[in-house]
Design a protein around this motif. Structure first.
Motif, PDB file in Angstrom:
ATOM      1  N   ILE A  79       0.849  -1.184   0.000  1.00 41.33           N
ATOM      2  CA  ILE A  79       0.000   0.000   0.000  1.00 41.33           C
ATOM      3  C   ILE A  79       0.892   1.244   0.000  1.00 41.33           C
ATOM      4  O   ILE A  79       2.111   1.140   0.160  1.00 41.33           O
ATOM      5  CB  ILE A  79      -0.933   0.042   1.235  1.00 41.33           C
ATOM      6  CG1 ILE A  79      -0.097   0.035   2.526  1.00 41.33           C
ATOM      7  CG2 ILE A  79      -1.911  -1.124   1.222  1.00 41.33           C
ATOM      8  CD1 ILE A  79      -0.914   0.177   3.787  1.00 41.33           C
ATOM      9  N   ASP A  80       0.303   2.402  -0.186  1.00 43.26           N
ATOM     10  CA  ASP A  80       1.032   3.674  -0.109  1.00 43.26           C
ATOM     11  C   ASP A  80       0.514   4.428   1.109  1.00 43.26           C
ATOM     12  O   ASP A  80      -0.572   5.017   1.073  1.00 43.26           O
ATOM     13  CB  ASP A  80       0.822   4.480  -1.389  1.00 43.26           C
ATOM     14  CG  ASP A  80       1.485   3.832  -2.590  1.00 43.26           C
ATOM     15  OD1 ASP A  80       2.718   3.921  -2.682  1.00 43.26           O
ATOM     16  OD2 ASP A  80       0.764   3.238  -3.412  1.00 43.26           O
ATOM     17  N   GLY A 108       5.947  16.508  -3.404  1.00 45.35           N
ATOM     18  CA  GLY A 108       6.430  15.817  -4.595  1.00 45.35           C
ATOM     19  C   GLY A 108       5.692  14.542  -4.932  1.00 45.35           C
ATOM     20  O   GLY A 108       6.170  13.745  -5.748  1.00 45.35           O
ATOM     21  N   ASN A 109       4.528  14.328  -4.333  1.00 45.03           N
ATOM     22  CA  ASN A 109       3.724  13.146  -4.637  1.00 45.03           C
ATOM     23  C   ASN A 109       2.411  13.611  -5.267  1.00 45.03           C
ATOM     24  O   ASN A 109       1.490  14.013  -4.567  1.00 45.03           O
ATOM     25  CB  ASN A 109       3.448  12.351  -3.352  1.00 45.03           C
ATOM     26  CG  ASN A 109       2.727  11.040  -3.612  1.00 45.03           C
ATOM     27  OD1 ASN A 109       1.956  10.905  -4.555  1.00 45.03           O
ATOM     28  ND2 ASN A 109       2.960  10.067  -2.752  1.00 45.03           N
ATOM     29  N   PRO A 110       2.303  13.572  -6.595  1.00 45.73           N
ATOM     30  CA  PRO A 110       1.117  14.124  -7.264  1.00 45.73           C
ATOM     31  C   PRO A 110      -0.174  13.386  -6.928  1.00 45.73           C
ATOM     32  O   PRO A 110      -1.253  13.973  -6.986  1.00 45.73           O
ATOM     33  CB  PRO A 110       1.460  13.988  -8.757  1.00 45.73           C
ATOM     34  CG  PRO A 110       2.480  12.902  -8.819  1.00 45.73           C
ATOM     35  CD  PRO A 110       3.273  13.022  -7.550  1.00 45.73           C
ATOM     36  N   ILE A 111      -0.083  12.108  -6.570  1.00 43.37           N
ATOM     37  CA  ILE A 111      -1.290  11.346  -6.220  1.00 43.37           C
ATOM     38  C   ILE A 111      -1.801  11.781  -4.857  1.00 43.37           C
ATOM     39  O   ILE A 111      -2.993  12.061  -4.673  1.00 43.37           O
ATOM     40  CB  ILE A 111      -1.001   9.842  -6.240  1.00 43.37           C
ATOM     41  CG1 ILE A 111      -0.537   9.421  -7.631  1.00 43.37           C
ATOM     42  CG2 ILE A 111      -2.235   9.050  -5.820  1.00 43.37           C
ATOM     43  CD1 ILE A 111      -0.061   7.984  -7.703  1.00 43.37           C
ATOM     44  N   VAL A 120     -10.990   9.482  -6.026  1.00 44.44           N
ATOM     45  CA  VAL A 120     -10.829  10.614  -6.931  1.00 44.44           C
ATOM     46  C   VAL A 120     -10.523  10.082  -8.326  1.00 44.44           C
ATOM     47  O   VAL A 120      -9.603   9.273  -8.503  1.00 44.44           O
ATOM     48  CB  VAL A 120      -9.685  11.541  -6.472  1.00 44.44           C
ATOM     49  CG1 VAL A 120      -9.420  12.622  -7.526  1.00 44.44           C
ATOM     50  CG2 VAL A 120     -10.010  12.183  -5.133  1.00 44.44           C
ATOM     51  N   VAL A 121     -11.315  10.489  -9.309  1.00 47.10           N
ATOM     52  CA  VAL A 121     -11.068  10.116 -10.705  1.00 47.10           C
ATOM     53  C   VAL A 121      -9.990  11.035 -11.260  1.00 47.10           C
ATOM     54  O   VAL A 121     -10.092  12.260 -11.155  1.00 47.10           O
ATOM     55  CB  VAL A 121     -12.358  10.229 -11.533  1.00 47.10           C
ATOM     56  CG1 VAL A 121     -12.090   9.847 -12.986  1.00 47.10           C
ATOM     57  CG2 VAL A 121     -13.451   9.341 -10.940  1.00 47.10           C
ATOM     58  N   VAL A 122      -8.966  10.444 -11.862  1.00 50.74           N
ATOM     59  CA  VAL A 122      -7.828  11.247 -12.317  1.00 50.74           C
ATOM     60  C   VAL A 122      -7.777  11.415 -13.828  1.00 50.74           C
ATOM     61  O   VAL A 122      -6.803  11.941 -14.359  1.00 50.74           O
ATOM     62  CB  VAL A 122      -6.496  10.635 -11.815  1.00 50.74           C
ATOM     63  CG1 VAL A 122      -6.438  10.668 -10.296  1.00 50.74           C
ATOM     64  CG2 VAL A 122      -6.326   9.217 -12.321  1.00 50.74           C
ATOM     65  N   ASP A 123      -8.800  10.986 -14.541  1.00 46.91           N
ATOM     66  CA  ASP A 123      -8.885  11.259 -15.973  1.00 46.91           C
ATOM     67  C   ASP A 123     -10.351  11.435 -16.352  1.00 46.91           C
ATOM     68  O   ASP A 123     -11.240  11.346 -15.517  1.00 46.91           O
ATOM     69  CB  ASP A 123      -8.213  10.155 -16.805  1.00 46.91           C
ATOM     70  CG  ASP A 123      -8.801   8.778 -16.520  1.00 46.91           C
ATOM     71  OD1 ASP A 123     -10.013   8.685 -16.241  1.00 46.91           O
ATOM     72  OD2 ASP A 123      -8.048   7.793 -16.572  1.00 46.91           O
ATOM     73  N   ASN A 167      -3.806   5.598   3.796  1.00 48.46           N
ATOM     74  CA  ASN A 167      -3.112   5.075   2.624  1.00 48.46           C
ATOM     75  C   ASN A 167      -3.998   5.264   1.402  1.00 48.46           C
ATOM     76  O   ASN A 167      -5.194   5.557   1.525  1.00 48.46           O
ATOM     77  CB  ASN A 167      -2.752   3.598   2.810  1.00 48.46           C
ATOM     78  CG  ASN A 167      -3.960   2.719   2.982  1.00 48.46           C
ATOM     79  OD1 ASN A 167      -4.627   2.368   2.014  1.00 48.46           O
ATOM     80  ND2 ASN A 167      -4.287   2.362   4.217  1.00 48.46           N
ATOM     81  N   TYR A 168      -3.410   5.101   0.228  1.00 48.01           N
ATOM     82  CA  TYR A 168      -4.178   5.197  -1.010  1.00 48.01           C
ATOM     83  C   TYR A 168      -3.760   4.068  -1.939  1.00 48.01           C
ATOM     84  O   TYR A 168      -2.699   3.457  -1.774  1.00 48.01           O
ATOM     85  CB  TYR A 168      -3.986   6.557  -1.690  1.00 48.01           C
ATOM     86  CG  TYR A 168      -2.588   6.832  -2.176  1.00 48.01           C
ATOM     87  CD1 TYR A 168      -2.140   6.360  -3.407  1.00 48.01           C
ATOM     88  CD2 TYR A 168      -1.705   7.578  -1.396  1.00 48.01           C
ATOM     89  CE1 TYR A 168      -0.857   6.609  -3.854  1.00 48.01           C
ATOM     90  CE2 TYR A 168      -0.413   7.825  -1.825  1.00 48.01           C
ATOM     91  CZ  TYR A 168       0.004   7.347  -3.051  1.00 48.01           C
ATOM     92  OH  TYR A 168       1.293   7.583  -3.484  1.00 48.01           O
TER      93      TYR A 168
END
Length: 205
Positions: A60-61, A97-100, A125-128, A158-159
């Motif tokens: 995970i992040d 520095g983490n765009p997500i 969150v939809v990213v496109d 986490n994401y």
């Protein structure tokens, strides 16, 4: 002072090591008298290195926010690229520095996932511009607000890439719960360790 219980300090920049530090202040008392304090400390880079190892182990992040807008720790910060200073002890979401992670509070977020988590919150969150049903990319954020350390609250979570999760949504929630549980447990263990280490110092005093 003698009336203050153990608590975490706000993040502050150390001129000696040129890094941002957060410390845990444990008062030492005997017979109701204040004798001193035991103050173990962690650098923000050390906390980020721990999250990097945890994220790799659990797949995970993970992240810890200080309030909504500043990053206390997240894996990419362990490289030490951010220039800490007394005026700027923590990076903002966009500066880390983490765009997500920077999109966690995106205005287009959908908050329909919290019902599936106990004592936590979640949204995606939809990213496109491609609809999810047609294979659009989106990220799911799961997090818990920790208020016991003072204000602003810490946001531990986490994401994950929602499309990558695919049909393993149930596995994601399981791992998210474990990840946040381990993070909170680690903080509690640090508090307990501080108290245990303070005991022999109190006896010597």
């Amino acid at each position: 002072s003698s009336g203050v219980d153990a608590q975490w300090s706000p993040p502050f920049f150390s001129i000696a090591i040129h890094e941002t530090i957060i410390s845990y202040r444990q008062p030492i008392r005997a017979d109701g008298r204040f004798l001193g304090a035991f103050i173990p400390a962690l650098t923000v880079n050390e906390m980020s290195s721990y999250l990097a190892r945890l994220s790799e182990d659990l797949g995970i992040d993970a992240f810890i926010l200080y309030g909504r807008d500043h990053v206390l720790a997240e894996p990419t910060m362990s490289t030490g690229k951010f220039a800490y200073s007394a005026a700027h002890p923590l990076p903002t979401l966009t500066e880390a520095g983490n765009p997500i992670l920077a999109r966690i509070w995106d205005e287009e977020r959908r908050s329909r996932l919290s019902a599936r988590l106990k004592n936590a919150e979640a949204h995606y969150v939809v990213v496109d511009d491609v609809p999810i049903i047609l294979g659009g990319e989106y990220y799911v954020y799961a997090y818990r607000r920790v208020t016991r350390f003072g204000e602003p609250s810490w946001i531990v979570g986490n994401y994950s890439n929602g499309r990558a999760v695919g049909n393993e949504v149930q596995r994601y929630w399981y791992m998210a719960g474990i990840g946040m549980g381990v993070l909170v447990l680690s903080i509690i263990v640090t508090v307990m360790l501080g108290r245990r280490l303070a005991r022999p110092i109190r006896e010597i005093s």
